[in-house]
Design a protein around this motif. Structure first.
Motif, PDB file in Angstrom:
ATOM      1  N   SER A  55      11.212 -19.892 -21.174  1.00  0.00           N
ATOM      2  CA  SER A  55      10.896 -19.845 -22.601  1.00  0.00           C
ATOM      3  C   SER A  55      11.141 -18.430 -23.115  1.00  0.00           C
ATOM      4  O   SER A  55      11.321 -17.501 -22.336  1.00  0.00           O
ATOM      5  CB  SER A  55       9.425 -20.231 -22.844  1.00  0.00           C
ATOM      6  N   GLY A  56      11.151 -18.287 -24.417  1.00  0.00           N
ATOM      7  CA  GLY A  56      11.220 -16.978 -25.050  1.00  0.00           C
ATOM      8  C   GLY A  56      12.358 -16.108 -24.546  1.00  0.00           C
ATOM      9  O   GLY A  56      13.442 -16.593 -24.210  1.00  0.00           O
ATOM     10  N   GLY A  57      12.093 -14.809 -24.492  1.00  0.00           N
ATOM     11  CA  GLY A  57      13.085 -13.828 -24.088  1.00  0.00           C
ATOM     12  C   GLY A  57      13.678 -14.045 -22.712  1.00  0.00           C
ATOM     13  O   GLY A  57      14.882 -13.882 -22.527  1.00  0.00           O
ATOM     14  N   PRO A  58      12.861 -14.421 -21.704  1.00  0.00           N
ATOM     15  CA  PRO A  58      13.466 -14.665 -20.396  1.00  0.00           C
ATOM     16  C   PRO A  58      14.588 -15.706 -20.456  1.00  0.00           C
ATOM     17  O   PRO A  58      15.636 -15.519 -19.841  1.00  0.00           O
ATOM     18  CB  PRO A  58      12.290 -15.153 -19.549  1.00  0.00           C
ATOM     19  N   ARG A  59      14.383 -16.786 -21.209  1.00  0.00           N
ATOM     20  CA  ARG A  59      15.411 -17.828 -21.288  1.00  0.00           C
ATOM     21  C   ARG A  59      16.594 -17.394 -22.140  1.00  0.00           C
ATOM     22  O   ARG A  59      17.743 -17.610 -21.772  1.00  0.00           O
ATOM     23  CB  ARG A  59      14.836 -19.117 -21.867  1.00  0.00           C
TER      24      ARG A  59
ATOM     25  N   GLN B 284       6.606 -17.780 -23.564  1.00  0.00           N
ATOM     26  CA  GLN B 284       7.079 -17.190 -24.823  1.00  0.00           C
ATOM     27  C   GLN B 284       6.995 -15.655 -24.825  1.00  0.00           C
ATOM     28  O   GLN B 284       6.699 -15.049 -25.850  1.00  0.00           O
ATOM     29  CB  GLN B 284       6.316 -17.770 -26.028  1.00  0.00           C
ATOM     30  N   GLU B 285       7.274 -15.053 -23.686  1.00  0.00           N
ATOM     31  CA  GLU B 285       7.359 -13.590 -23.607  1.00  0.00           C
ATOM     32  C   GLU B 285       8.454 -13.149 -24.565  1.00  0.00           C
ATOM     33  O   GLU B 285       9.533 -13.732 -24.591  1.00  0.00           O
ATOM     34  CB  GLU B 285       7.711 -13.171 -22.178  1.00  0.00           C
ATOM     35  N   HIS B 286       8.180 -12.128 -25.374  1.00  0.00           N
ATOM     36  CA  HIS B 286       9.187 -11.682 -26.342  1.00  0.00           C
ATOM     37  C   HIS B 286      10.385 -11.081 -25.634  1.00  0.00           C
ATOM     38  O   HIS B 286      11.517 -11.462 -25.864  1.00  0.00           O
ATOM     39  CB  HIS B 286       8.585 -10.676 -27.333  1.00  0.00           C
TER      40      HIS B 286
END
Length: 164
Positions: free
Chosen positions: A115-119, A93-95
């Motif tokens: 997840s999060g920004g990477p996805r 869940q990295e922003h």
């Protein structure tokens, strides 16, 4: 790998993924694949996390395959990215993930957490990098990145740089 040695960065997942990669695909250990963990330690807690990671590296028998670079000068960071082939990022869940973008801009094939920004904003799976969640998925993505034909690897790197 680039990232502060904070708990949420989950560097242990990177070590476990490397161990699984070598277990499932021993040729990569024979090819001398290395994991370089580059990051900053802000305080004693971060330094304790590094010591825990060093113990994990020893337990997984990866002492010759994992190196730590703590609080390196920016020039050393740049040189490390220029020498590398793959950038790995394991925070859930990295922003945004500026480290991911920096690795892509440097031409590394990125394997980031799905997840999060990477996805949603950074990595398009198998187009600009790879996405994974578990140690098994990371190990498989690392294997795929390491065995890409030269032309496919070049295209992936170019697409990653263009999107960074």
């Amino acid at each position: 790998s680039i990232g502060q040695f904070r708990l949420e960065k989950d560097h242990a997942l990177q070590v476990k993924s490397l161990a699984l990669l070598f277990e499932k695909y021993p040729q990569h250990k024979q090819e001398n694949v290395k994991l370089l963990l580059i990051g900053s330690c802000r305080n004693d807690q971060d330094q304790q996390r590094v010591e825990i990671l060093r113990k994990l590296v020893s337990e997984k028998q990866l002492v010759d395959s994992v190196t730590f670079s703590i609080n390196p000068p920016y020039k050393e960071l740049q040189e490390s990215m220029a020498r590398g082939l793959i950038g790995i990022h394991t925070m859930r869940q990295e922003h945004f993930g500026i480290g991911i973008v920096e690795m892509m801009a440097a031409g590394l094939i990125v394997v980031a957490h799905d997840s999060g920004g990477p996805r949603t904003d950074i990595v398009e799976h198998k187009v600009t990098g790879y996405l994974a969640t578990t140690a098994e998925q990371y190990a498989e993505a690392l294997h795929q990145a390491l065995t890409l034909p030269t032309q496919e690897a070049r295209i992936l790197r170019e697409q990653a740089r263009a999107s960074a």
